[in-house]
Design an enzyme around this catalytic site. Structure first.
Site, PDB file in Angstrom:
ATOM      1  N   VAL A 189      -8.331   5.810  -1.452  1.00 15.98           N
ATOM      2  CA  VAL A 189      -8.739   7.197  -1.679  1.00 15.98           C
ATOM      3  C   VAL A 189      -7.650   8.183  -1.328  1.00 15.98           C
ATOM      4  O   VAL A 189      -7.474   9.183  -2.036  1.00 15.98           O
ATOM      5  CB  VAL A 189      -9.909   7.672  -0.747  1.00 15.98           C
ATOM      6  CG1 VAL A 189     -10.949   8.392  -1.546  1.00 15.98           C
ATOM      7  CG2 VAL A 189     -10.399   6.603   0.154  1.00 15.98           C
ATOM      8  N   GLY A 214       3.246   7.777  -4.032  1.00 16.09           N
ATOM      9  CA  GLY A 214       2.952   6.365  -3.801  1.00 16.09           C
ATOM     10  C   GLY A 214       1.462   6.178  -3.905  1.00 16.09           C
ATOM     11  O   GLY A 214       0.715   6.554  -3.007  1.00 16.09           O
ATOM     12  N   CYS A 264       7.690  -0.516   7.985  1.00 19.90           N
ATOM     13  CA  CYS A 264       7.396  -0.426   6.565  1.00 19.90           C
ATOM     14  C   CYS A 264       7.632   0.997   6.071  1.00 19.90           C
ATOM     15  O   CYS A 264       8.199   1.206   5.002  1.00 19.90           O
ATOM     16  CB  CYS A 264       5.957  -0.846   6.303  1.00 19.90           C
ATOM     17  SG  CYS A 264       5.430  -0.604   4.606  1.00 19.90           S
ATOM     18  N   CYS A 308       0.024  -3.300   6.389  1.00 21.24           N
ATOM     19  CA  CYS A 308      -0.016  -2.704   5.068  1.00 21.24           C
ATOM     20  C   CYS A 308       0.751  -3.577   4.091  1.00 21.24           C
ATOM     21  O   CYS A 308       1.787  -4.138   4.409  1.00 21.24           O
ATOM     22  CB  CYS A 308       0.456  -1.265   5.086  1.00 21.24           C
ATOM     23  SG  CYS A 308       2.181  -0.961   5.084  1.00 21.24           S
TER      24      CYS A 308
END
Length: 398
Positions: free
Chosen positions: A14, A9, A102, A203
């Site tokens: 970073v 994913g 999530c 997120c």
RNA sequence: UGACCUAUGGUGUAAUGGUAGCACAGCAGAUUUUGGUUCUGUUAGUCCAGGUUCGAAUCCUAGUAGGUCAA
């Protein structure tokens, strides 16, 4: 010699970039997959398309690493499984943790499925946590979710709702690294994301003004802010001489305030928009010590506050999790009714682990802490650890 | 109505006639893949009009507003 296939994913940050890089170094057949889970910009602070830049960076990284790159859109499911849950919890006056959901519902479910359809052996993410495998006496494999090596960035908490099945397929390539090391690796290998700021906020949705975001669905309504004195008679019941079933029930029961217990010190525009422990946004000044929310009553639309972080209404020694809300990552170590487990618990992300004891009963589990805990908040997840291993978690009921 | 007291940022309060300070709230930044917390920085004030004084938040006079006691 067939290479193991991993779908990473890639988020455009970073951490996932370096995760992909490391996997490639380790000889995996790596595929980058970018998730689009949110389209609206309503209520977001940054305004225009929060994920647009992310996509560009993700693509840059994939190209640099010379790995295939794809995108998937789970926004419909994300809305159903994460955002709707969020709204419904807030509506009930509870404080949800969308990011835990999530992970359980999207990254380690929909995304996992998508990866499996691509014939992957594993999926990988840029989470700061580690996976270990042991085998039981029957030779069955058991996966352990361990805290990240970087104690400052440990994100195991967000994965506290994962199952063995989900964990089995997961790889966490950067879990053994420190954040600065991750940035350095990105830098040394010319990854465009090396200097990108860490993501924050919900997120996929991004940094939002929560009340504004919630007001898309929840009506604002003016109500009273009531200050509760710290010497309320109610608080005398707080003392427990021994920890038995009755004491645990008592200690984990939130105080039920009434408007007459205190004095009105201000007004708010909707009790659902506030959470226990909250200090900012009350707009009530003139006090010697700051006011903290100690309870919200969405029925009568009243927010109860107390002065100072040591207010007895803000600090409790125990909490309760309903039977159905208890989740064990290590099902083989689950305790049964009548049993106890000494462990360490956190009740929010980044909270230092707290010594506590779990007490299992028929109706659910009580967590009794060695020390008073500030702001025990229904809707949040309590996660329990033994040493570095996350054993299980549950939604705080009260 | 008579007597007395009080008036300082948005709020609560400090300042022997000599740089108006603190707390809370607000705002901004930092930290943080939830909410929140925490940290740092910062905006903003002497009720009004005169007077005394080198100099007034401070002393004097009147006004205005609020409060206490007396009736």
């Amino acid at each position: 010699m067939t290479k193991k296939k991993v779908v990473v994913g890639i988020s455009g940050g970073v951490d996932s970039s370096v995760a992909a890089y490391l996997l490639k170094q380790q000889g995996y057949d790596v595929i980058g997959l970018f998730m689009i889970n949110w389209h609206d910009t309503e209520g977001t602070l940054s305004g225009d398309c929060p994920w647009n830049d992310d996509l560009i960076f993700a693509e840059l990284v994939a190209r640099k690493l010379e790995i295939p790159f794809h995108t998937v859109d789970f926004s419909e499911q994300y809305r159903k499984r994460v955002v709707d849950y969020m709204f419904s919890e807030y509506e009930k006056g509870r404080t949800p943790n969308p990011d835990v959901l999530c992970n359980r519902e999207v990254k380690f479910d929909l995304f996992l499925d998508a990866a499996m359809k691509m014939d992957a052996d594993y999926i990988a993410t840029g989470h700061y946590c580690m996976k270990e495998m042991i085998t039981d006496e029957n030779g069955k494999e058991i996966y352990r979710l361990m805290a990240g090596a970087d104690k400052n960035k440990d994100q195991s908490y967000f994965l506290c709702q994962l199952s063995q099945k989900q964990l089995e397929k997961a790889l966490f390539p950067i879990g053994h690294l420190q954040k600065p090391e991750v940035r350095q690796i990105a830098d040394e290998n010319g990854l465009a994301t090396a200097q990108r700021k860490d993501s924050q906020g919900i997120c996929f949705v991004g940094k939002v003004d929560l009340p504004v975001f919630l007001q898309q669905k929840l009506k604002s309504k003016e109500g009273a802010i009531v200050e509760i004195p710290d010497d309320l008679a109610l608080y005398k019941t707080n003392e427990a001489t021994q920890v038995d079933h009755e004491a645990l029930k008592l200690l984990s029961t939130p105080y039920l305030y009434k408007a007459v217990d205190g004095v009105v010190v201000g007004k708010h525009n909707g009790a659902q928009f506030f959470t226990i422990g909250q200090r900012k946004g009350l707009n009530v000044g003139g006090k010697a010590k700051p006011l903290f929310v100690i309870a919200t009553d969405t029925e009568s639309n009243i927010i109860y506050v107390g002065q100072g972080d040591d207010h007895p209404g803000l600090n409790r020694k125990a909490l309760f999790i309903k039977k159905d809300d208890i989740h064990w990552i290590r099902g083989d170590k689950a305790i049964q009714t009548g049993e106890v487990l000494h462990c360490q618990v956190r009740i929010r992300y980044r909270q230092p682990l707290q010594k506590a004891t779990l007490y299992m009963f028929d109706e659910g589990m009580y967590i009794y802490f060695d020390k008073l805990q500030r702001g025990i908040t229904p809707g949040q997840f309590a996660a329990w650890y033994v040493d570095e291993e996350l054993m299980g978690s549950g939604v705080i009921q009260s």
